[in-house]
Structure formats: structure tokens, C-alpha cells
Design a protein around this motif. Structure first.
Motif, PDB file in Angstrom:
ATOM      1  N   UNK A   1       1.184  -1.081   0.552  1.00 31.60           N
ATOM      2  CA  UNK A   1       0.223  -0.043  -0.153  1.00 31.60           C
ATOM      3  C   UNK A   1       1.178   1.756   0.184  1.00 31.60           C
ATOM      4  N   UNK A   2       1.860   1.418   0.990  1.00 30.53           N
ATOM      5  CA  UNK A   2       2.598   2.712   0.951  1.00 30.53           C
ATOM      6  C   UNK A   2       3.715   2.469  -0.173  1.00 30.53           C
TER       7      UNK A   2
ATOM      8  N   UNK B   1       2.161   2.271  -3.064  1.00 38.14           N
ATOM      9  CA  UNK B   1       1.234   3.625  -4.059  1.00 38.14           C
ATOM     10  C   UNK B   1       1.669   4.866  -4.333  1.00 38.14           C
ATOM     11  N   UNK B   2       2.547   5.113  -4.936  1.00 40.62           N
ATOM     12  CA  UNK B   2       2.974   6.840  -5.279  1.00 40.62           C
ATOM     13  C   UNK B   2       2.451   7.283  -6.772  1.00 40.62           C
ATOM     14  N   UNK B   3       1.922   8.405  -6.688  1.00 40.82           N
ATOM     15  CA  UNK B   3       1.459   8.913  -7.838  1.00 40.82           C
ATOM     16  C   UNK B   3       2.820   9.061  -8.429  1.00 40.82           C
ATOM     17  N   UNK B   4       2.260   8.286 -10.193  1.00 37.39           N
ATOM     18  CA  UNK B   4       3.348   8.337 -11.052  1.00 37.39           C
ATOM     19  C   UNK B   4       4.351   7.415 -10.810  1.00 37.39           C
ATOM     20  N   UNK B   5       4.055   6.808  -9.914  1.00 40.46           N
ATOM     21  CA  UNK B   5       5.531   5.667  -9.546  1.00 40.46           C
ATOM     22  C   UNK B   5       4.730   4.114 -10.963  1.00 40.46           C
ATOM     23  N   UNK B   6       5.278   4.616 -11.611  1.00 41.41           N
ATOM     24  CA  UNK B   6       4.842   3.140 -12.448  1.00 41.41           C
ATOM     25  C   UNK B   6       5.547   2.389 -12.339  1.00 41.41           C
ATOM     26  N   UNK B   7       5.502   0.932 -12.463  1.00 40.79           N
ATOM     27  CA  UNK B   7       6.034  -0.537 -12.394  1.00 40.79           C
ATOM     28  C   UNK B   7       6.808  -0.313 -13.897  1.00 40.79           C
ATOM     29  N   UNK B   8       8.328  -0.719 -13.797  1.00 43.30           N
ATOM     30  CA  UNK B   8       9.147  -0.452 -15.280  1.00 43.30           C
ATOM     31  C   UNK B   8       9.842  -1.512 -15.743  1.00 43.30           C
TER      32      UNK B   8
ATOM     33  N   UNK C   1      11.844  -0.948  -4.362  1.00 44.07           N
ATOM     34  CA  UNK C   1      10.897  -0.226  -2.569  1.00 44.07           C
ATOM     35  C   UNK C   1      10.916   0.428  -1.608  1.00 44.07           C
TER      36      UNK C   1
ATOM     37  N   UNK D   1      11.072   1.040 -10.707  1.00 39.81           N
ATOM     38  CA  UNK D   1      10.769   1.763 -10.370  1.00 39.81           C
ATOM     39  C   UNK D   1       9.969   3.459 -11.078  1.00 39.81           C
ATOM     40  N   UNK D   2       9.569   3.923 -12.036  1.00 39.07           N
ATOM     41  CA  UNK D   2      10.065   5.512 -11.969  1.00 39.07           C
ATOM     42  C   UNK D   2       9.355   6.462 -12.010  1.00 39.07           C
TER      43      UNK D   2
ATOM     44  N   UNK E   1       6.797   9.791 -13.096  1.00 42.05           N
ATOM     45  CA  UNK E   1       6.797  10.263 -14.177  1.00 42.05           C
ATOM     46  C   UNK E   1       6.643  11.816 -14.340  1.00 42.05           C
TER      47      UNK E   1
ATOM     48  N   UNK F   1      -4.106  -4.658  -6.726  1.00 43.44           N
ATOM     49  CA  UNK F   1      -3.097  -3.451  -6.242  1.00 43.44           C
ATOM     50  C   UNK F   1      -2.975  -3.207  -8.237  1.00 43.44           C
TER      51      UNK F   1
ATOM     52  N   UNK G   1      -3.958   0.549 -10.500  1.00 42.06           N
ATOM     53  CA  UNK G   1      -2.866   1.695 -10.655  1.00 42.06           C
ATOM     54  C   UNK G   1      -2.726   1.303 -12.097  1.00 42.06           C
TER      55      UNK G   1
ATOM     56  N   UNK H   1      -1.490   4.631 -12.849  1.00 39.73           N
ATOM     57  CA  UNK H   1      -0.740   4.738 -11.493  1.00 39.73           C
ATOM     58  C   UNK H   1      -0.871   6.449 -11.256  1.00 39.73           C
TER      59      UNK H   1
ATOM     60  N   UNK I   1      -3.418   6.046  -8.493  1.00 40.16           N
ATOM     61  CA  UNK I   1      -3.807   5.700  -7.763  1.00 40.16           C
ATOM     62  C   UNK I   1      -3.137   5.829  -6.352  1.00 40.16           C
ATOM     63  N   UNK I   2      -3.062   6.466  -5.395  1.00 36.98           N
ATOM     64  CA  UNK I   2      -2.164   6.137  -4.165  1.00 36.98           C
ATOM     65  C   UNK I   2      -2.510   5.815  -2.586  1.00 36.98           C
ATOM     66  N   UNK I   3      -1.356   5.332  -1.906  1.00 32.73           N
ATOM     67  CA  UNK I   3      -1.673   4.831  -0.446  1.00 32.73           C
ATOM     68  C   UNK I   3      -3.020   5.957  -0.364  1.00 32.73           C
TER      69      UNK I   3
END
Lengths: 497, 519
Positions: free
Chosen positions: A284-285, A287-294, A341, B1-2, B4, B383, B387, B392, B394-396
Motif C-alpha cells: 500500500x505504501x 502506491x505513489x503518484x506516477x510510480x510506474x512499474x517499469x 521499494x 519504478x520510475x 513520471x 492493486x 494502478x 498510476x 491511485x495512491x496510498x
């Protein structure tokens, strides 16, 4: 001014200091604790196997479940440096130490320096890695090959626009792949993960990649076929391998727990794995804006999950082979993911996460070192020391399971005759004879015919330990029982007055 | 994880692989079936609670997966269809500076024919600045329509204006929502299809980065105005949100004007139009920028109104059996209102570890690892689907705010069930300072009970696997609630970089329950 210079020096050389520091740390841990431990069954087998000529050694390994690179290196290592236990363990330590800069470069390539430093710190204090980084087995070599192979594989697609750099990456990729398949059969799982990425993300790779991969694959197949042919020719795989059970969900979580927290007694291990809902919070933690799974991270996730899943499925439906040490190839990806992470979290959460993880890992590393009940500890040396001091020449020692005679034989220098139950002649060709409860009394009677007392060493239960134990309890007077480590017990019985 | 860079339309336009949706569904079914049919039951009541909760979560998940299964690119039949429009700004005492900014935005719209009307309810709401608003409207060449007799709240204000204006289309903006110059050019062409009753565009909070409240509000909005609204559009179920929208006058008249019987007037009116067979369009592009509530009290009241409004619609108009709706529309409306029942299930899930701590009762008797084997793949894939669907976004924090809103949802549910009359309360337009810890008392109480419960369980049975596993669950809940508690504390700023110079913050909400979320 001096303080500023010192700070600048540390800031500029942070990575080098971290790498060297971690290498020194694992060396110190090794010298202070791990090299001194008693020889274990598997290690004794490695020493026994490599003590023969190359031809005989390959013959033995061919009948076992492993590939010969490590044994070949260990064979010559002993030729040059001797065959004492600590010396043999140093070879594994060398591979462990070399894995640290390799893991740093691999993690840095994907997630940057901060993650790389955290990854090697975890790697260096890992109870699991420290255990196998000091064991006379192939696992640290296998780990090193996996890390290097992943590193060059990732460089192949990362450097697709700089062909001049890519050239060396291809060569080293091929070399590490070849060495990898000769270090452990499970290396194929690492290659499988790479194939999955290549096929699913063809556009990441240069246009000529398919041709080159096919060339490398062909070389690998041609190089590996002779060994496969040899093993098939012998036709006696795993005559002396331990009995494995089909895995269940507990095994999966124990594996992850061992990767992070090493080998703990059942109670501690149960407590640790019961904390699994915390992983949901970690997810859950993240989950951040624009953190895309590369794609890189997806690949590392595959490298972590796929071998575990494959081994589980094969173990459930074909043949049990799910062992955490075989899956050590997934440990570097796990630490990389944890590091990625960690650095993705906001500063406060990052500090808490890193601090707690490091603290718990250090705590479990300490417990693994200190506790005599650490499940993987096998104090055969103490058993033999005790026998040398206590047993008389009129006595006899019976060992079960039969293959545990290797470490006992290695250490024991006393006058008492040692036999196995069921009776097994190691020098003869073929498998260990199966246990037969009906013939046990006769075997025992024959082996103890001229003895005053019998010492029974029971470990590595192969499904008949209780029968042997009960037989002696019911037919002889027990004089002594002594536990030396988890599931390693010594019993003394009176045969005649 | 990048990471944007941020763009205003980031939360829009993402599509989810159908394979991922299918895998997500499979893992969810496996998890649910294993939980219900294969685990030996412990305490029957707890097991019942858990299954009920999971059933609700399955409903939420599957309606979400159904919604985001596909997205429709809505192309206007006639891209040059530019009929005359009446543009309404609904006002009820908001600060002049905010209304002025909106007026400037509307004046700057690039469109051949439109008239501006300031629907001034300041007089009936007994606000001091109602005359100022009239003066402001005159200065900008707009017509102020000031009601002298109240009633019907915002809906009544709009219905009053409908009688006094003539153009065939009506664009509606809340006082703080400033349209982009191309708003009408992007929305109006859709009305060339004569069956289209209304066109809705997203609500964007330009002050989202001001503090934890604005951030949390916006991050919650993104999931709704992104994948959910885009999915609803495919199913002709766009939610009418009361601002940043255009309505066809004849369609509005067909349903008897904006619904004055509900404080969810926009949601209800949109549903009435769908019942009459009219269609709706959701334009997935930010065409207006508004303001999020900047203090916890305003946020709390806003959420409470939305919840109460949605629950009123659920109970009063029975969305499941409402005549005229297609099956997909029924599902969508039910999914929307059912979100506000989630408080019950959050409490049920949160309370299970507490019951264990104090009584030792557990819903099922299994190895905790067995649960992990089916739960972890399910939750992490879910999740990831969220996302991906939200591009991407959706946030905590959005998750924490949604889950922690259980107290709000319960409060709304209880007041709806007790039949207490819902009032349309205008929130203060100035940021209210202070701490609002009294609003998060249930959350604080939970954390205290967890602490006591852990101590008691340790005393009762020592450090067992069950105690550890339940502690981990309780800590997970407590961590989620903590985010809400932090937001209720004073000085919960994220950054000071945004909204400098805006002395007057807005709490907006001339329209209650603009947003009705599924998840």
C-alpha cells in the motif's frame, strides 16, 4: 574545514566505502563465526567427492544431483591450499565476497546508487547468504553466476544504442550463462526468466539480438550435452540424495523467511512468517503518484517469482526438489526489489523500513550464529569429540541415516568401529540399501556381536529413525541420551555386562 | 519504478489489459472460494462477518473490473456543432475573488454564442455579499439572477434560472470552477446527437498539492474521474456531477428540472435522464479547474453530504429496480451508491483482530500462511489493476482516505436510515484553521483499543502466531487510519509551493456529492 573535507570524501566515495565495508564485514563474520563451525553432512560429501581423482569425482557427482563446476574448482583449490574445512569454506567465501560488488553494479544499473548500497548491505548481513557463503557447497558460486548473468543480460538491452559497449556484454553474458549452467541445474530458471522478458519485450533488444541469443544457446547446449549424456549414461541419479517431501504453502513462506531471516527455530520462524500481513502495508505504501512499474522491475519480479513457482509446481507434480538453497538464485532479485521499494518511499517511511529490516536481520543473524538449535546446524564435530573422549574400543558406533557417516568419518579419530543402519558399504557401487524393519534385529545383532556398548547417532530422518530408536529402547538398556544440535542425537545402550 | 512528470490529464485515458482484468478476476474468485469453502470455520459469527465483508469487496472489485473492461472514445457526430448556450455560475455567498476568477474564465471561452448568468443565491442564503455579486456580474457583462424566494437549494437555483433563460443548452459551473477556453468547443459538438441529454467533464483540483486534505481529496477524485467515469461512459451511465457540464434544456425539462427532492440533485437528475432513454457523454479531458477543500472540517462535511445524498437516492429511488434503466446502468448506479455502504465492511474487517485480542475467537482455524497464499496474489494484482487503470494515479493516501471515511459513511447511513432530513449546508468558503481530532475519534479509539488488545492478548496467550498475525492486521488498519488522523491535525501541509497568494481558500461545494465512487 577538515570536517568538510571528510564529509566530501565520504560523500564522493560512498559507494566504494559501502562495497569495501560490506566485503570486510562478511569476511569478519566468516572468520569470527562461520568458518569455525562443525562440518555438515553436505560439506562432508563435497570434501569426500572432491578428494578423488577427477574421473572418479565426476563419476560420483554424475550420480548425485549436481553439476561439476564447483567440485572441479574445489578439487584444485584443495590441491593448492589444502583440504582443511576452513580452507575449503574459504572458496565459497571468495564467491560470496565477489558477489557484493556484482550485486552493487546490477542494482545500481536498475535503481541507482542508494538502492544498490542498501541491497549489498542486506546481502552482507543476510543470515541465509552468510550461511551458504561459508558452506563447502556450490551455492555462493551459483549466486555469483546468477548476479553476473543478470547484469550482462540487462546491459544488453540497456546499452542497445551503444554497440561498442554492448560487445563485451554479449561475450560476458555468454560466459556467465555457460558457467551458470555448470554451477547448478536451477540456473535454467534464471535463463527462463530472461527468455520470458526477451519474448515479451522484443522491442527492448537490438534487432540482431535473436541471432546472438540463438548462437549463445547453441554453444551452451553443445557444451552441456556431454555432461547430460554422461549423467544419463550412469543412470543412477540421486542414489544418495536426502528424502524430500512435496512442498506446501508453509514451505513457500519458510523459503522467503529464510531468505530474509535465515534459519531460525520453529517458534521464531512461525512468529516471523505470521507477520506477512505487513507486506500488504508495504505494498500500500508503495502506491505513489506516477510510480510506474517499469519493465526492469517487472523482470526482476519475474526473476524472483518464476523460479519459486516453477520449483513448486515441479515438486508438486513431478519430483520434489523444492529446497530454499536451490532457490538461492531468487535471493538477489528479492533484495533488489526490497531496495527499490525502500528508496521509492518518502524519507521517513524509508528510514523506518530500512532501519527495522536491518535491525531484524541483524538480530536473526545473531540468533543463527549463537543458537545451538539453529535447524541447519549439524554439530557432528562435537559428537565425535564426545565419542573420542567417552567410547571404549569394545564399543561400536551405529549411524543412521547412512549418508551421515561422511562428517562423522571425517572427524572421528578414535578406535571404535563405525557402521551404518541400514548397513552400507560406501566403497561399493550402487545405491544405499533400503531400510527393512524386518532385518533390523539381525543387522544390529551382527554389528554388536562383540561389543560392550552401542552408540547410536541419529540424524537426517529418512522415515525410519523412530523405528530404529524404538528398537533400541525396547531391546537394550539406555545409558545415555544427548542432543548436539537440532535433530542430531546420540544414544548409548548397554549390549552386554 | 520510475516517477513520471505530472500532467493535468495524467489520470485519464489509461486502458487496462483484458488479460490483467481476467487474471485479477480469477485470483479474486480463487481467494473467495478458498476462504468460504475450504477453510475450517472457527467462530461462526466472525466467519459470517468476514464472508459478508469479502462478498461486498468482490462486488466492488467485479463492478470495477466490469467498468474498466473497455473504454469508448466518444467522437462527436458533428465536430462543428456550436449552438447558443446559457452559461450558469451557481453562487451562494462564495468570496468575490473566486467568482470573479470563474467569470474571467467563462468570458475567455472561445465559442461563437453564449450568454452568462450568475445564479446568485446569496440573498436567500443570507450572505453579505449578494449585492456585490450582482455588481460583479454587471461588470463582466453577465446577468445576475438573484432569487428572492429560496427553496430547492442549488437545484432550486438552477430551476429558477431555467425559467428565465432561453438558449437550448445550459452549461453549469460551480463558483470556483474555472473553465478552459475550449470548454464549450470540446463539449457542445456531442449534442449534435439529439439523444444526448448531458455532457460531463472531469473535476480537477488545481490546489491539490496544498496540504494532506487537498492531496487526499484529489487522489480520491482521480480514480473516479479517470477509469470509473470513462468506463461508465462506455455503458451510457455517465454520472452527472453538477459542475463542468452541459445539459440540453429539453432533456432537463423532460425530467422536470433539476431534482429538488434530493441533496444529490445532480446524480438523481442524471439518473432520471437515463431512465427516459436519454444518453450521456463523458469527455475525458480536463476542461475546467476547481478547488479542493483545504481543511479537514470542510472535507468531512463534503464527504458526508456526498454519502448522505447517494444513500438518499439509493433508498428513495431504488436504483436496482428503477424503471427505464438498462442492466449495465442499473449495475453502475448500484455500484456507485453501494460505495457508501463500505463503512460497515471496513468496521467489520477492522474489528476482527480486536475481537481476537479480547476473546481469542477467530473466523477460521488455519495456518496463517495458507491464507497468505491465496490473499497476497489477489490483493497485489488488484492493486496493480487499480494502478494501471488510473494511469498510476491511485495512491496510498487515496486508499487511506477512502477506507478511513468509514466513520463518515456510517454517520450518513445512520442518518439516512433514521430518516433525519438532509439539509443543504453551505460550507465556509474560508479555510478553517485548527485541529479536527474530534472528527477522527473513532480512528484514535481504534488505535488505543489495538494497543490495549495486543497487551491483553500477549498476557492471555503469550507471543503466538495468532497474536502476531492479528497484530499485523491491526497495525495495517491503524497505519491506514493514521493517515486520516494526520490530516485532521493542524499544519498538515504537503508543500508550500502551491496556491501562494490565494488568501481565500475555497471549500466549494455548491453541489453536494459531485462524486460518487465505487472504490
Amino acid at each position: 574545514m577538515d570536517t568538510d573535507n571528510t564529509q566530501t570524501f565520504f560523500a564522493r566515495n560512498k559507494a566504494t566505502i559501502a562495497i569495501v565495508g560490506c566485503m570486510v564485514l562478511v569476511t569478519l563474520l566468516s572468520v569470527a563465526f562461520f568458518l569455525k563451525q562443525s562440518l555438515r553432512l553436505d560439506e562432508a560429501q563435497s570434501l569426500w567427492q572432491t578428494s578423488h581423482s577427477l574421473a572418479k569425482m565426476y563419476n560420483i557427482i554424475g550420480q548425485d544431483v549436481h553439476v561439476p563446476l564447483y567440485h572441479t574448482i574445489l578439487h584444485y583449490w584443495q590441491v593448492f591450499f589444502g583440504s582443511r574445512v576452513p580452507v575449503a569454506r574459504l572458496l565459497s567465501l571468495v564467491f560470496f565476497i565477489l558477489s557484493i560488488p556484482a550485486l552493487f553494479r546490477l542494482t545500481k544499473l536498475l535503481y541507482g546508487e542508494e538502492a544498490a548500497i542498501f541491497a549489498i548491505l542486506l546481502f552482507s548481513i543476510s543470515p541465509f547468504m552468510n550461511w551458504y557463503g561459508n558452506e563447502i557447497r556450490m551455492y555462493s558460486l551459483f549466486t555469483l553466476m546468477v548476479i553476473l548473468n543478470l547484469y550482462y543480460f540487462i546491459r544488453i538491452y540497456k546499452e542497445r544504442d551503444t554497440p561498442e559497449q554492448q560487445g563485451s556484454a554479449w561475450v560476458w553474458y555468454g560466459v556467465t550463462a555457460l558457467l551458470g549452467i555448470y554451477s547448478h541445474y536451477f540456473f535454467f530458471f534464471a535463463l527462463t526468466s530472461e527468455v520470458v522478458l526477451f519474448l515479451s519485450h522484443r522491442s527492448l533488444f537490438p534487432s540482431y539480438a535473436l541471432k546472438r541469443f540463438l548462437v549463445i544457446a547453441s554453444i551452451m547446449i553443445i557444451s552441456f550435452l556431454p555432461w547430460i549424456w554422461y549423467v544419463m549414461h550412469l543412470g543412477t541419479i540421486s542414489n544418495s540424495s536426502p528424502l524430500l517431501q512435496a512442498p506446501n504453502s508453509v514451505n513457500i513462506f519458510n523459503t522467503f523467511s529464510q531468505f530474509l531471516f535465515g534459519f531460525q527455530i520453529d517458534y521464531v520462524n512461525t512468529i516471523l512468517v505470521s507477520l506477512w500481513p505487513v507486506t500488504v502495508l508495504l505494498g500500500f505504501l508503495a502506491l505513489r503518484t506516477k510510480r510506474k512499474l517499469t519493465v526492469d522491475t517487472a523482470f526482476i519480479i519475474i526473476c524472483f517469482i518464476a523460479p519459486n513457482v516453477c520449483a513448486f509446481v515441479v515438486s508438486s507434480f513431478v519430483r520434489p526438489l523444492y529446497l530454499s538453497r536451490y532457490l538461492i538464485l531468487t535471493l538477489p532479485p528479492l533484495y533488489m526489489l526490497l531496495s527499490a521499494l525502500a528508496v521509492s518511499y518518502p524519507q521517513n517511511i524509508k528510514r523506518i523500513f530500512m532501519g527495522v529490516l536491518i535491525a531484524v536481520m541483524l538480530g536473526t543473524l545473531t540468533a543463527e550464529i549463537v543458537s545451538s538449535q539453529t535447524p541447519v546446524k549439524e554439530n557432528y564435530k562435537q559428537v565425535t569429540d564426545y565419542l573420542e573422549a567417552t567410547a571404549s574400543p569394545q564399543d561400536v558406533v551405529l549411524v543412521s541415516a547412512p549418508f551421515t557417516v561422511y562428517p562423522i568419518d571425517y572427524y572421528y579419530n578414535g578406535p571404535v568401529a563405525i557402521y551404518t543402519l541400514p548397513v552400507w558399504d560406501r566403497s561399493s557401487y550402487g545405491a544405499i540399501p533400503p531400510f527393512d524393519a524386518a532385518t533390523l534385529p539381525e543387522q544390529v545383532k551382527k554389528l554388536t556381536k562383540n561389543s560392550r556398548n552401542v552408540w547410536v547417532i541419529l540424524s537426517y530422518d529418512q522415515g525410519y529413525e523412530d523405528i530404529i530408536h524404538s528398537y533400541f529402547d525396547n531391546n537394550y538398556q539406555q545409558l545415555l541420551v544427548k542432543n548436539f544440535s537440532s535433530n542430531l542425537n546420540l544414544y548409548e545402550y548397554k549390549v552386554r555386562y | 519504478m520510475t516517477r513520471r512528470p505530472h500532467s493535468i490529464n495524467d489520470f485519464l485515458g489509461a486502458s487496462v489489459s483484458k488479460i490483467l482484468i481476467a487474471i485479477n478476476a480469477i485470483f479474486a474468485v480463487i481467494y473467495f472460494c478458498v476462504l468460504v469453502f475450504f477453510f475450517p470455520i472457527g467462530n461462526v459469527a466472525l466467519f459470517g462477518f468476514l464472508v459478508l465483508g469479502e462478498l461486498f469487496h468482490m462486488w466492488q472489485l467485479f463492478t470495477f473490473l466490469y467498468t474498466v473492461w473497455e473504454r469508448k472514445k466518444t467522437a462527436a457526430p458533428n465536430p462543428n456543432y456550436y449552438p447558443a448556450v446559457d452559461v450558469y455560475i451557481t453562487v451562494a455567498g462564495e468570496p468575490i475573488s473566486i467568482i470573479e476568477e470563474t467569470l474571467k474564465g467563462i468570458k475567455a471561452m472561445d465559442y461563437p454564442a453564449f450568454d452568462i448568468f450568475v445564479l446568485n443565491d446569496g440573498f436567500v442564503a443570507q450572505k453579505d455579499n449578494w449585492q456585490e455579486v450582482e455588481g460583479l456580474a454587471n461588470r463582466y457583462g453577465a446577468t445576475a439572477i438573484t432569487r428572492r424566494v429560496g427553496g430547492g437549494a442549488k437545484a432550486g437555483n438552477i430551476n429558477n434560472a431555467v425559467k428565465e433563460t432561453r438558449n437550448a443548452f445550459i452549461a453549469i459551473f460551480d463558483a470556483d470552477h474555472v473553465p478552459h477556453p475550449d470548454f464549450l468547443k470540446k463539449t457542445m459538438p456531442h449534442f449534435s446527437d439529439e439523444n444526448v441529454g448531458f455532457v460531463q467533464s472531469p473535476q480537477y483540483y488545481k490546489n491539490f498539492n496544498t496540504n494532506l486534505i487537498t492531496k487526499g481529496s484529489w487522489e480520491q477524485q482521480q480514480l473516479f474521474f479517470g477509469p470509473i467515469c470513462e468506463g461508465k461512459n462506455r455503458l451510457n451511465s455517465a454520472t452527472m456531477c453538477g459542475t463542468n457540464m452541459v445539459i440540453r434544456r429539453t432533456s432537463l425539462e423532460l425530467v422536470g428540472g433539476m431534482c429538488e427532492e434530493s441533496i444529490a440533485e445532480d446524480f438523481a437528475t442524471g439518473m432520471f435522464m437515463h431512465q427516459r432513454g436519454l444518453t450521456s457523454v463523458y469527455v475525458a479531458e480536463v476542461l475546467a479547474e476547481g478547488l479542493a477543500p483545504e481543511d479537514f472540517l470542510s472535507y468531512y462535511k463534503q464527504q458526508l453530504r456526498w454519502a448522505r445524498g447517494a444513500l438518499d437516492v439509493a433508498f428513495k429511488y431504488n436504483v436496482i429496480f428503477a424503471k427505464g434503466l438498462t442492466m449495465p446502468q442499473r449495475i453502475q448506479y448500484t455500484a456507485s451508491v453501494s460505495f457508501f455502504f463500505s463503512g460497515i465492511f471496513v468496521i467489520m474487517n477492522a474489528i476482527i483482530p480486536l475481537i481476537f485480542f479480547f476473546t481469542g475467537a477467530v473466523p477460521f482455524v488455519i495456518s496463517t500462511m495458507l491464507l497468505a497464499v491465496v490473499f497476497l496474489p489477489y490483493i497485489f494484482i488488484t492493486l496493480y489493476t487499480l494502478q494501471t487503470a488510473s494511469n498510476f494515479s491511485f495512491t496510498y493516501q487515496s486508499l487511506a482516505f477512502s477506507v478511513s471515511s468509514f466513520s463518515i459513511h456510517m454517520s450518513a447511513l445512520l442518518s439516512a436510515l433514521s430518516g433525519r432530513k438532509a439539509t443543504f449546508e453551505i460550507t465556509s468558503k474560508k479555510k478553517i484553521s485548527g485541529d479536527f481530532l474530534n472528527l477522527v475519534r473513532p480512528h484514535i479509539a481504534y488505535i488505543i483499543l489495538v494497543a490495549i488488545g495486543i497487551a491483553y492478548a500477549l498476557y492471555r496467550e503469550g507471543l503466538t502466531a495468532s497474536v502476531v498475525a492479528n497484530t499485523a492486521w491491526a497495525v495495517l488498519n491503524a497505519a491506514i487510519f493514521s493517515e486520516f488522523i494526520f490530516a485532521a491535525m493542524p499544519n498538515n501541509k504537503v508543500k508550500d509551493t502551491v496556491s501562494k497568494g490565494r488568501k481565500v481558500a475555497a471549500t466549494i461545494i455548491t453541489s453536494p456529492k459531485k462524486m460518487l465512487k465505487q472504490i
